[in-house]
Scaffold this active site. Structure first.
Site, PDB file in Angstrom:
ATOM      1  N   ASP A   1      37.034  31.268  46.030  1.00  0.00           N
ATOM      2  CA  ASP A   1      35.844  32.110  45.587  1.00  0.00           C
ATOM      3  C   ASP A   1      34.723  33.026  45.658  1.00  0.00           C
ATOM      4  O   ASP A   1      33.919  31.237  47.048  1.00  0.00           O
ATOM      5  CB  ASP A   1      35.956  31.880  44.268  1.00  0.00           C
ATOM      6  CG  ASP A   1      34.873  33.127  43.026  1.00  0.00           C
ATOM      7  OD1 ASP A   1      35.342  33.402  42.322  1.00  0.00           O
ATOM      8  OD2 ASP A   1      33.767  33.317  43.305  1.00  0.00           O
ATOM      9  N   ILE A   2      34.341  33.893  46.012  1.00  0.00           N
ATOM     10  CA  ILE A   2      33.463  34.097  47.207  1.00  0.00           C
ATOM     11  C   ILE A   2      32.146  33.525  46.437  1.00  0.00           C
ATOM     12  O   ILE A   2      31.085  33.272  47.419  1.00  0.00           O
ATOM     13  CB  ILE A   2      32.434  35.338  47.203  1.00  0.00           C
ATOM     14  CG1 ILE A   2      32.293  35.928  48.247  1.00  0.00           C
ATOM     15  CG2 ILE A   2      32.106  36.194  46.088  1.00  0.00           C
ATOM     16  CD1 ILE A   2      32.265  37.756  48.736  1.00  0.00           C
TER      17      ILE A   2
ATOM     18  N   ASN B   1      39.618  34.115  32.299  1.00  0.00           N
ATOM     19  CA  ASN B   1      38.206  34.819  31.330  1.00  0.00           C
ATOM     20  C   ASN B   1      39.482  36.380  30.990  1.00  0.00           C
ATOM     21  O   ASN B   1      40.056  37.140  32.567  1.00  0.00           O
ATOM     22  CB  ASN B   1      37.724  35.382  32.172  1.00  0.00           C
ATOM     23  CG  ASN B   1      36.767  34.266  32.596  1.00  0.00           C
ATOM     24  OD1 ASN B   1      36.766  33.127  31.806  1.00  0.00           O
ATOM     25  ND2 ASN B   1      35.837  33.932  33.738  1.00  0.00           N
TER      26      ASN B   1
ATOM     27  N   HIS C   1      43.310  36.730  37.137  1.00  0.00           N
ATOM     28  CA  HIS C   1      43.519  35.847  38.305  1.00  0.00           C
ATOM     29  C   HIS C   1      43.252  34.495  37.525  1.00  0.00           C
ATOM     30  O   HIS C   1      42.605  34.541  36.063  1.00  0.00           O
ATOM     31  CB  HIS C   1      42.624  35.726  38.999  1.00  0.00           C
ATOM     32  CG  HIS C   1      41.305  36.677  38.293  1.00  0.00           C
ATOM     33  ND1 HIS C   1      40.994  38.199  37.409  1.00  0.00           N
ATOM     34  CD2 HIS C   1      39.544  35.313  38.265  1.00  0.00           C
ATOM     35  CE1 HIS C   1      39.406  37.992  37.348  1.00  0.00           C
ATOM     36  NE2 HIS C   1      38.910  36.625  37.747  1.00  0.00           N
TER      37      HIS C   1
ATOM     38  N   HIS D   1      41.254  30.772  37.822  1.00  0.00           N
ATOM     39  CA  HIS D   1      40.309  30.343  38.186  1.00  0.00           C
ATOM     40  C   HIS D   1      40.748  28.314  38.866  1.00  0.00           C
ATOM     41  O   HIS D   1      41.493  28.019  37.454  1.00  0.00           O
ATOM     42  CB  HIS D   1      38.755  30.646  37.555  1.00  0.00           C
ATOM     43  CG  HIS D   1      37.940  31.167  37.607  1.00  0.00           C
ATOM     44  ND1 HIS D   1      37.208  31.866  38.951  1.00  0.00           N
ATOM     45  CD2 HIS D   1      38.256  32.254  37.097  1.00  0.00           C
ATOM     46  CE1 HIS D   1      36.462  33.198  38.175  1.00  0.00           C
ATOM     47  NE2 HIS D   1      37.539  33.600  37.439  1.00  0.00           N
TER      48      HIS D   1
HETATM   49  P1  5GP Z   1      36.243  37.070  36.710  1.00  0.00           P
HETATM   50  O1  5GP Z   1      34.630  37.117  36.625  1.00  0.00           O
HETATM   51  O2  5GP Z   1      36.436  38.373  36.507  1.00  0.00           O
HETATM   52  O3  5GP Z   1      36.963  35.644  36.227  1.00  0.00           O
HETATM   53  O4  5GP Z   1      36.478  36.573  38.480  1.00  0.00           O
HETATM   54  C1  5GP Z   1      35.992  36.968  39.619  1.00  0.00           C
HETATM   55  C2  5GP Z   1      35.884  36.493  40.304  1.00  0.00           C
HETATM   56  O5  5GP Z   1      35.329  36.730  41.787  1.00  0.00           O
HETATM   57  C3  5GP Z   1      34.604  35.771  40.648  1.00  0.00           C
HETATM   58  O6  5GP Z   1      34.111  34.231  40.434  1.00  0.00           O
HETATM   59  C4  5GP Z   1      33.282  36.389  41.730  1.00  0.00           C
HETATM   60  O7  5GP Z   1      32.419  35.170  42.370  1.00  0.00           O
HETATM   61  C5  5GP Z   1      34.670  36.576  42.463  1.00  0.00           C
HETATM   62  N1  5GP Z   1      34.853  38.323  42.951  1.00  0.00           N
HETATM   63  C6  5GP Z   1      33.868  38.989  42.957  1.00  0.00           C
HETATM   64  N2  5GP Z   1      34.374  39.987  43.891  1.00  0.00           N
HETATM   65  C7  5GP Z   1      34.469  38.599  45.108  1.00  0.00           C
HETATM   66  C8  5GP Z   1      34.964  39.234  46.746  1.00  0.00           C
HETATM   67  O8  5GP Z   1      34.955  39.871  46.824  1.00  0.00           O
HETATM   68  N3  5GP Z   1      35.647  38.046  47.830  1.00  0.00           N
HETATM   69  C9  5GP Z   1      36.067  37.235  46.809  1.00  0.00           C
HETATM   70  N4  5GP Z   1      36.677  35.973  46.951  1.00  0.00           N
HETATM   71  N5  5GP Z   1      35.784  36.026  45.253  1.00  0.00           N
HETATM   72  C10 5GP Z   1      34.763  37.755  44.374  1.00  0.00           C
END
Ligand code: 5GP
Ligand code: ZN
Length: 122
Positions: free
Chosen positions: A37-38, A94, A107, A109
């Site tokens: 994760d970024i 999520n 996805h 986590h």
């Molecule tokens: P969500 O909130 O949709 O469950 O999680 C999305 C996740 O994707 C977040 O934890 C966010 O930090 C990660 N994320 C968003 N953009 C990028 C990206 O460009 N690269 C990576 N490696 N992670 C990302």
């Protein structure tokens, strides 16, 4: 092509899977891609993602639910490799607005490497 809220050609995770956007890959097989994760929220924070673009949990069609098995098999593979099998870890999915899903490409986590709190909705 539009899939739900996300145009596939604009989807960040589709671009990462294709390699047109860089990522720190930790695993790849035929159906699953995993990368760091970024903005990690734990010492270990890996995203485990189906290669096929599906928006969220409810977007997985009944005939395609084998992807859930594949995603969790990758978690089983990665947990020891990432050094969190013994200490424990959390898997978060999520789905939708109330869960604060921000990327509409399904996805998991995979979080670990620290003692987490008891609340899962904070
Ligand atoms: P969500 O909130 O949709 O469950 O999680 C999305 C996740 O994707 C977040 O934890 C966010 O930090 C990660 N994320 C968003 N953009 C990028 C990206 O460009 N690269 C990576 N490696 N992670 C990302
Ligand atoms: Zn996508």
């Amino acid at each position: 092509m539009t899939v739900g809220k996300t145009k596939m050609r604009e989807c960040i995770f589709c671009k990462i899977i294709k390699g047109t956007l860089p990522s720190q890959k930790v695993f790849e097989n035929e159906h699953v891609f995993a990368f760091k994760d970024i903005a990690p929220q734990a010492p270990v924070h890996v995203l485990v993602v189906p290669k096929a673009h599906v928006e969220d949990l409810l977007d997985v069609r009944t005939q395609d639910t084998s992807i859930f098995q594949e995603l969790f098999q990758v978690v089983q593979h990665l947990a020891p490799q990432l050094g969190i099998a013994g200490s424990g870890f959390r898997v978060v999915l999520n789905s939708g607005d109330h869960a604060c899903q921000t990327i509409y490409h399904l996805h998991l986590h995979l979080l670990g490497g620290t003692q987490m709190g008891g609340s899962m909705v904070g």
